[in-house]
Scaffold this motif. Structure first.
Motif, PDB file in Angstrom:
ATOM      1  N   VAL A   1       0.857  -1.190   0.000  1.00 13.64           N
ATOM      2  CA  VAL A   1       0.000   0.000   0.000  1.00 13.64           C
ATOM      3  C   VAL A   1       0.894   1.241   0.000  1.00 13.64           C
ATOM      4  O   VAL A   1       0.570   2.262  -0.586  1.00 13.64           O
ATOM      5  CB  VAL A   1      -0.967  -0.018   1.215  1.00 13.64           C
ATOM      6  N   HIS A   2       2.049   1.082   0.651  1.00 12.84           N
ATOM      7  CA  HIS A   2       3.120   2.080   0.533  1.00 12.84           C
ATOM      8  C   HIS A   2       4.260   1.463  -0.288  1.00 12.84           C
ATOM      9  O   HIS A   2       4.624   0.307  -0.060  1.00 12.84           O
ATOM     10  CB  HIS A   2       3.600   2.510   1.924  1.00 12.84           C
ATOM     11  N   GLY A   3       4.812   2.246  -1.210  1.00 16.79           N
ATOM     12  CA  GLY A   3       5.760   1.688  -2.184  1.00 16.79           C
ATOM     13  C   GLY A   3       7.137   1.378  -1.642  1.00 16.79           C
ATOM     14  O   GLY A   3       7.963   0.794  -2.354  1.00 16.79           O
ATOM     15  N   ASP A   4       7.418   1.749  -0.382  1.00 24.81           N
ATOM     16  CA  ASP A   4       8.764   1.551   0.189  1.00 24.81           C
ATOM     17  C   ASP A   4       8.740   0.577   1.362  1.00 24.81           C
ATOM     18  O   ASP A   4       9.545   0.691   2.284  1.00 24.81           O
ATOM     19  CB  ASP A   4       9.362   2.904   0.613  1.00 24.81           C
ATOM     20  N   GLU A   5       7.816  -0.394   1.326  1.00 25.97           N
ATOM     21  CA  GLU A   5       7.686  -1.374   2.408  1.00 25.97           C
ATOM     22  C   GLU A   5       7.827  -2.777   1.803  1.00 25.97           C
ATOM     23  O   GLU A   5       6.942  -3.224   1.072  1.00 25.97           O
ATOM     24  CB  GLU A   5       6.328  -1.184   3.105  1.00 25.97           C
ATOM     25  N   PHE A   6       8.925  -3.443   2.133  1.00 24.89           N
ATOM     26  CA  PHE A   6       9.336  -4.575   1.297  1.00 24.89           C
ATOM     27  C   PHE A   6       9.048  -5.969   1.852  1.00 24.89           C
ATOM     28  O   PHE A   6       8.783  -6.895   1.095  1.00 24.89           O
ATOM     29  CB  PHE A   6      10.816  -4.420   0.946  1.00 24.89           C
TER      30      PHE A   6
ATOM     31  N   HIS B   1       8.942   5.121  -3.572  1.00 23.51           N
ATOM     32  CA  HIS B   1       8.512   6.044  -2.525  1.00 23.51           C
ATOM     33  C   HIS B   1       7.273   5.497  -1.827  1.00 23.51           C
ATOM     34  O   HIS B   1       6.591   4.634  -2.354  1.00 23.51           O
ATOM     35  CB  HIS B   1       8.205   7.397  -3.191  1.00 23.51           C
ATOM     36  N   ARG B   2       6.991   6.067  -0.641  1.00 21.69           N
ATOM     37  CA  ARG B   2       5.755   5.737   0.077  1.00 21.69           C
ATOM     38  C   ARG B   2       4.516   6.104  -0.750  1.00 21.69           C
ATOM     39  O   ARG B   2       3.526   5.377  -0.747  1.00 21.69           O
ATOM     40  CB  ARG B   2       5.773   6.539   1.391  1.00 21.69           C
ATOM     41  N   CYS B   3       4.588   7.238  -1.436  1.00 20.80           N
ATOM     42  CA  CYS B   3       3.416   7.789  -2.120  1.00 20.80           C
ATOM     43  C   CYS B   3       3.494   7.601  -3.634  1.00 20.80           C
ATOM     44  O   CYS B   3       4.572   7.393  -4.184  1.00 20.80           O
ATOM     45  CB  CYS B   3       3.280   9.270  -1.809  1.00 20.80           C
TER      46      CYS B   3
ATOM     47  N   LEU C   1      -0.565  -5.766   5.100  1.00 21.93           N
ATOM     48  CA  LEU C   1       0.796  -5.847   5.670  1.00 21.93           C
ATOM     49  C   LEU C   1       1.594  -4.576   5.360  1.00 21.93           C
ATOM     50  O   LEU C   1       1.663  -4.150   4.205  1.00 21.93           O
ATOM     51  CB  LEU C   1       1.530  -7.057   5.094  1.00 21.93           C
ATOM     52  N   HIS C   2       2.203  -4.022   6.392  1.00 17.46           N
ATOM     53  CA  HIS C   2       2.996  -2.794   6.258  1.00 17.46           C
ATOM     54  C   HIS C   2       4.347  -2.960   6.960  1.00 17.46           C
ATOM     55  O   HIS C   2       4.616  -3.964   7.615  1.00 17.46           O
ATOM     56  CB  HIS C   2       2.265  -1.619   6.929  1.00 17.46           C
ATOM     57  N   THR C   3       5.171  -1.883   6.836  1.00 16.01           N
ATOM     58  CA  THR C   3       6.362  -1.698   7.678  1.00 16.01           C
ATOM     59  C   THR C   3       6.473  -0.188   7.906  1.00 16.01           C
ATOM     60  O   THR C   3       5.635   0.573   7.441  1.00 16.01           O
ATOM     61  CB  THR C   3       7.659  -2.185   6.996  1.00 16.01           C
ATOM     62  N   GLY C   4       7.542   0.218   8.559  1.00 11.85           N
ATOM     63  CA  GLY C   4       7.734   1.653   8.767  1.00 11.85           C
ATOM     64  C   GLY C   4       8.226   2.392   7.537  1.00 11.85           C
ATOM     65  O   GLY C   4       8.435   3.606   7.590  1.00 11.85           O
TER      66      GLY C   4
END
Ligand SMILES: [Zn+2]
Length: 305
Positions: A31-36, A73-75, A115-118
């Motif tokens: 959902v955020h592009g920088d969470e792997f 990026h996140r966005c 699922l996410h990360t920081g």
């Protein structure tokens, strides 16, 4: 012919149809592009789950926000944060369209895991979270899912946000949880492993596969109904633009008044201290040192004892 400005957003996904009837579980990452970790874990699940042994349907979306992923990026390319854009708009910008497509998929599911990360800038103590849903049956199922996911922190927070993937599930009364595992733009192998295991645990819980939680790793269960209790980006804001140096580590026990860190200007002439206002455990910590005024530097999980 009018040239098309952009292609309609489509989600790359894998659907595993079980041989036996059962619920439909949706799992999204990216959902955020920088969470792997979520992306890798979901790709592993595609290979780990055998449709012959599956009851129901499993929909797997490793990169829900391809615009942000492409943007590194996140966005997304339009600058919007997908987690602040739900339920979206089919005729809108790329992130608004993505939100609309993901919303439709969420509403088609019986259970949902996001699922996410920081991401690049934050690190988060591994947790499984949910909103404090007003329907008791939905809330209880979410609690069970979060416990089964089996990360050290189980965190129920206020349901007041209206722009996240979980708010789409909330409005459709679909039991949903999210998870966080470290971040700082590193893909931690133990995070991948924990996410694969957590998803299999939830699938076992809802009767999709024969799988049980071996031993609970849950250390803290906190439910916090105060408004905005689940917000991570705005707590303990940076007082000035500058360089942030943390004085604590993730997971550390802190007391109100303890020093969280210092933000300094280029020459180090101005050093602004940031002190905790709460007592508990450092749940989130800013790890990307360059900060803008107002950026959240850390979140404390308030504990009873
Ligand atoms: Zn995220």
């Amino acid at each position: 012919m009018v040239p098309q400005m952009h292609q309609p957003v489509k989600l790359q996904q894998k659907v595993l149809e079980g041989r036996r009837p059962g619920p439909h579980l949706l799992i999204t990452g990216g959902v955020h592009g920088d969470e792997f970790e979520p992306m890798v874990a979901i790709r592993q699940l595609m290979r780990a789950v055998d449709p012959k042994l599956l009851s129901g349907k499993l929909t797997l979306v490793p990169v829900a926000n391809e615009s942000a992923y492409g943007n590194l990026h996140r966005c997304g390319a339009d600058g919007l944060d997908l987690a602040r854009t739900f339920p979206g708009c089919p005729e809108g910008s790329v992130t608004e369209q993505t939100a609309a497509v993901v919303s439709r998929l969420i509403r088609s599911a019986d259970y949902y895991i996001d699922l996410h990360t920081g991401g690049t800038t934050l690190s988060v103590s591994p947790l499984a979270g949910y909103v404090l849903h007003s329907v008791p049956e939905v809330l209880e199922k979410q609690r069970e899912m979060a416990r089964a996911f089996n990360l050290p922190v189980v965190w129920g927070t206020s349901p007041d946000r209206n722009t996240s993937s979980l708010s789409v599930a909330r409005d459709a009364n679909i039991p949903a949880i999210y998870a966080e595992y470290l971040g700082s733009a590193v893909c931690h192998p133990e995070g991948i492993e924990a996410y694969v295991e957590g998803c299999l645990n939830v699938m076992g819980l809802v009767g999709m596969i024969d799988h049980q939680v071996h031993s609970s790793r849950v250390e803290h269960t906190v439910e916090d109904a105060r408004p905005q209790s689940g917000y991570m980006q705005t707590k303990n804001p940076a007082p000035i633009d500058g360089y942030f140096q943390a004085q604590v580590v993730l997971g550390q026990r802190v007391t109100a008044g303890d020093l969280l860190g210092v933000v300094s200007d280029e020459l180090g002439d101005v050093c602004e201290e940031v002190r905790f206002t709460q007592t508990g455990l450092v749940l989130v910590l800013r790890t990307f040192p360059r900060v803008s005024q107002g950026d959240g530097l850390g979140v404390v999980l308030e504990l009873e004892t």
